[in-house]
Design a protein around this motif. Sequence first.
Motif, PDB file in Angstrom:
ATOM      1  N   ALA A  43       0.832  -1.209   0.000  1.00 26.06           N
ATOM      2  CA  ALA A  43       0.000   0.000   0.000  1.00 26.06           C
ATOM      3  C   ALA A  43       0.864   1.256   0.000  1.00 26.06           C
ATOM      4  O   ALA A  43       0.564   2.238  -0.697  1.00 26.06           O
ATOM      5  CB  ALA A  43      -0.919  -0.008   1.219  1.00 26.06           C
ATOM      6  N   ARG A  44       1.974   1.231   0.763  1.00 27.79           N
ATOM      7  CA  ARG A  44       2.845   2.405   0.782  1.00 27.79           C
ATOM      8  C   ARG A  44       3.560   2.572  -0.548  1.00 27.79           C
ATOM      9  O   ARG A  44       3.790   3.700  -0.994  1.00 27.79           O
ATOM     10  CB  ARG A  44       3.849   2.285   1.929  1.00 27.79           C
ATOM     11  N   GLU A  46       2.300   1.839  -3.413  1.00 27.94           N
ATOM     12  CA  GLU A  46       1.278   2.434  -4.284  1.00 27.94           C
ATOM     13  C   GLU A  46       1.227   3.947  -4.103  1.00 27.94           C
ATOM     14  O   GLU A  46       1.075   4.695  -5.067  1.00 27.94           O
ATOM     15  CB  GLU A  46      -0.100   1.824  -3.960  1.00 27.94           C
ATOM     16  N   ARG A  47       1.382   4.405  -2.876  1.00 28.54           N
ATOM     17  CA  ARG A  47       1.288   5.837  -2.604  1.00 28.54           C
ATOM     18  C   ARG A  47       2.564   6.586  -2.963  1.00 28.54           C
ATOM     19  O   ARG A  47       2.508   7.701  -3.481  1.00 28.54           O
ATOM     20  CB  ARG A  47       0.966   6.073  -1.113  1.00 28.54           C
ATOM     21  N   ARG A  48       3.722   5.987  -2.715  1.00 22.24           N
ATOM     22  CA  ARG A  48       4.978   6.720  -2.787  1.00 22.24           C
ATOM     23  C   ARG A  48       5.756   6.522  -4.075  1.00 22.24           C
ATOM     24  O   ARG A  48       6.622   7.342  -4.416  1.00 22.24           O
ATOM     25  CB  ARG A  48       5.871   6.333  -1.607  1.00 22.24           C
ATOM     26  N   PRO A  50       5.663   6.254  -8.020  1.00 25.39           N
ATOM     27  CA  PRO A  50       4.906   6.374  -9.278  1.00 25.39           C
ATOM     28  C   PRO A  50       5.183   5.236 -10.249  1.00 25.39           C
ATOM     29  O   PRO A  50       4.293   4.788 -10.967  1.00 25.39           O
ATOM     30  CB  PRO A  50       5.375   7.726  -9.842  1.00 25.39           C
ATOM     31  N   ARG A  53       2.983   2.251  -9.567  1.00 31.05           N
ATOM     32  CA  ARG A  53       1.598   2.410 -10.025  1.00 31.05           C
ATOM     33  C   ARG A  53       1.486   2.232 -11.538  1.00 31.05           C
ATOM     34  O   ARG A  53       0.450   1.805 -12.042  1.00 31.05           O
ATOM     35  CB  ARG A  53       1.072   3.792  -9.634  1.00 31.05           C
ATOM     36  N   ARG A  60       3.101  -5.849 -10.836  1.00 35.54           N
ATOM     37  CA  ARG A  60       2.805  -5.369  -9.478  1.00 35.54           C
ATOM     38  C   ARG A  60       2.567  -6.535  -8.533  1.00 35.54           C
ATOM     39  O   ARG A  60       2.999  -6.512  -7.375  1.00 35.54           O
ATOM     40  CB  ARG A  60       1.573  -4.448  -9.493  1.00 35.54           C
TER      41      ARG A  60
END
Length: 414
Positions: A43-44, A46-48, A50, A53, A60
């Motif tokens: 999850a981190r 995905e956020r941090r 690019p 993603r 992934r």
Amino acid sequence: MTTDSTESTDSHVAPLSDPDAVHAETVRRLERAMGSLGTAAVARMERRLPWFRAMSAEDRSWVGLVAQSGVAAFVDWFKSPRRSRPAIAVEVFGTAPRELTRSVTLQQTVEMTRVVIDVVEAQLEELAAPGGEQHLREAVLRYSREVAFSTATIYARAAEARGAWDARLEALVVDALLHGDREEGLQTWSSALGWSRSPVVVVAGHLPDVDAETAMDDIRVLARRAGHDVLAGVQGERLVAVIGVNDKVAADDPLSAVTPLADTFGPGPVVVGPPVTDLQTAGRSAMAATNGLRAAVAWVDAPRPVHAEELLPERALDGDTHARRRLVEQVYLPLRGAGSPLLDTLSVYLEHASSLEATARMLFVHPNTVRYRLGRVAELTGFTPADGRGAFALRLGVTLGRLAERDQGADSPL
């Protein structure tokens, strides 16, 4: 009785002050948190990250599996403090396919590892049993160091394997171009090597006084620094480089791209083949360059590098049928097509030691008429009759044209 009961209980449960008990409790907490740690790490990312993603769903999922395996491998290693080093390569990266090293760069892998370590460190107080925080922190640091070493090793091995394969493929492409065969496979091979530049020129020279690998590496470094694609190969004492010229360099001026590379070749001539549109047609440039290199010994004062087209006379005398055809097409056919006065004037001029006055007397014309006709000869052929090299090429072109005309009939001198 209270005392007896307490003593009985303490005999079965070690106090938390016992290092072994602290370690065992930390292990139990880590095992319970393994799934959530892996999920939090993904999850981190995905956020941090690019680039994560932007990856395909399949890649992934593989990266997420690597993260989960990394946490599980850490817990398994932490259980046994006597184990010297964790088997990172097998336990963590062994879960992912080899192709993942092409999808994820070394820098991205470092970023991914940093995210996983950050997730573990953020929950370190909850994961460690009371009194075991420092021990767990040191273990995380040691494990992350081993991950870094293993990551570098894996990517180094992958790069070495790709480098060895690329070197074999590069040699195969150069060999195919020099022998004029296997052209149907050149498109696939060039794509595998990342070839993208055009036009393409082939350069041939002699090996310098270093080993072949060093010579080829020197050419690759200089060419790539200038923005060119490059393939290099060695055949005997001959060093051949295929250059995909940077778009900034004029397509009709390959010497400007090749001149900085000339010093990487050994003593003697360095010959540049004519530019072609792509790698699939580079065999023509390769043949001209290598034939020119063989014939260049006949032109002692040849510039370095020299264009293969400038060596047409020497190549023709050395048996290069393409050079003979080019001279006939460039010299004899235009002059014969322009009418007999030009061809006759040139022949007389060459026979009389390039003297305007002698030629004019033989033809019963004014010297200015001779001068005008010779100017037309230069315009039609690209060779200047008054120039030594030009006169040599013109004489040979006319001679070869007349011989070809004799052999094949007046209507088809080729």
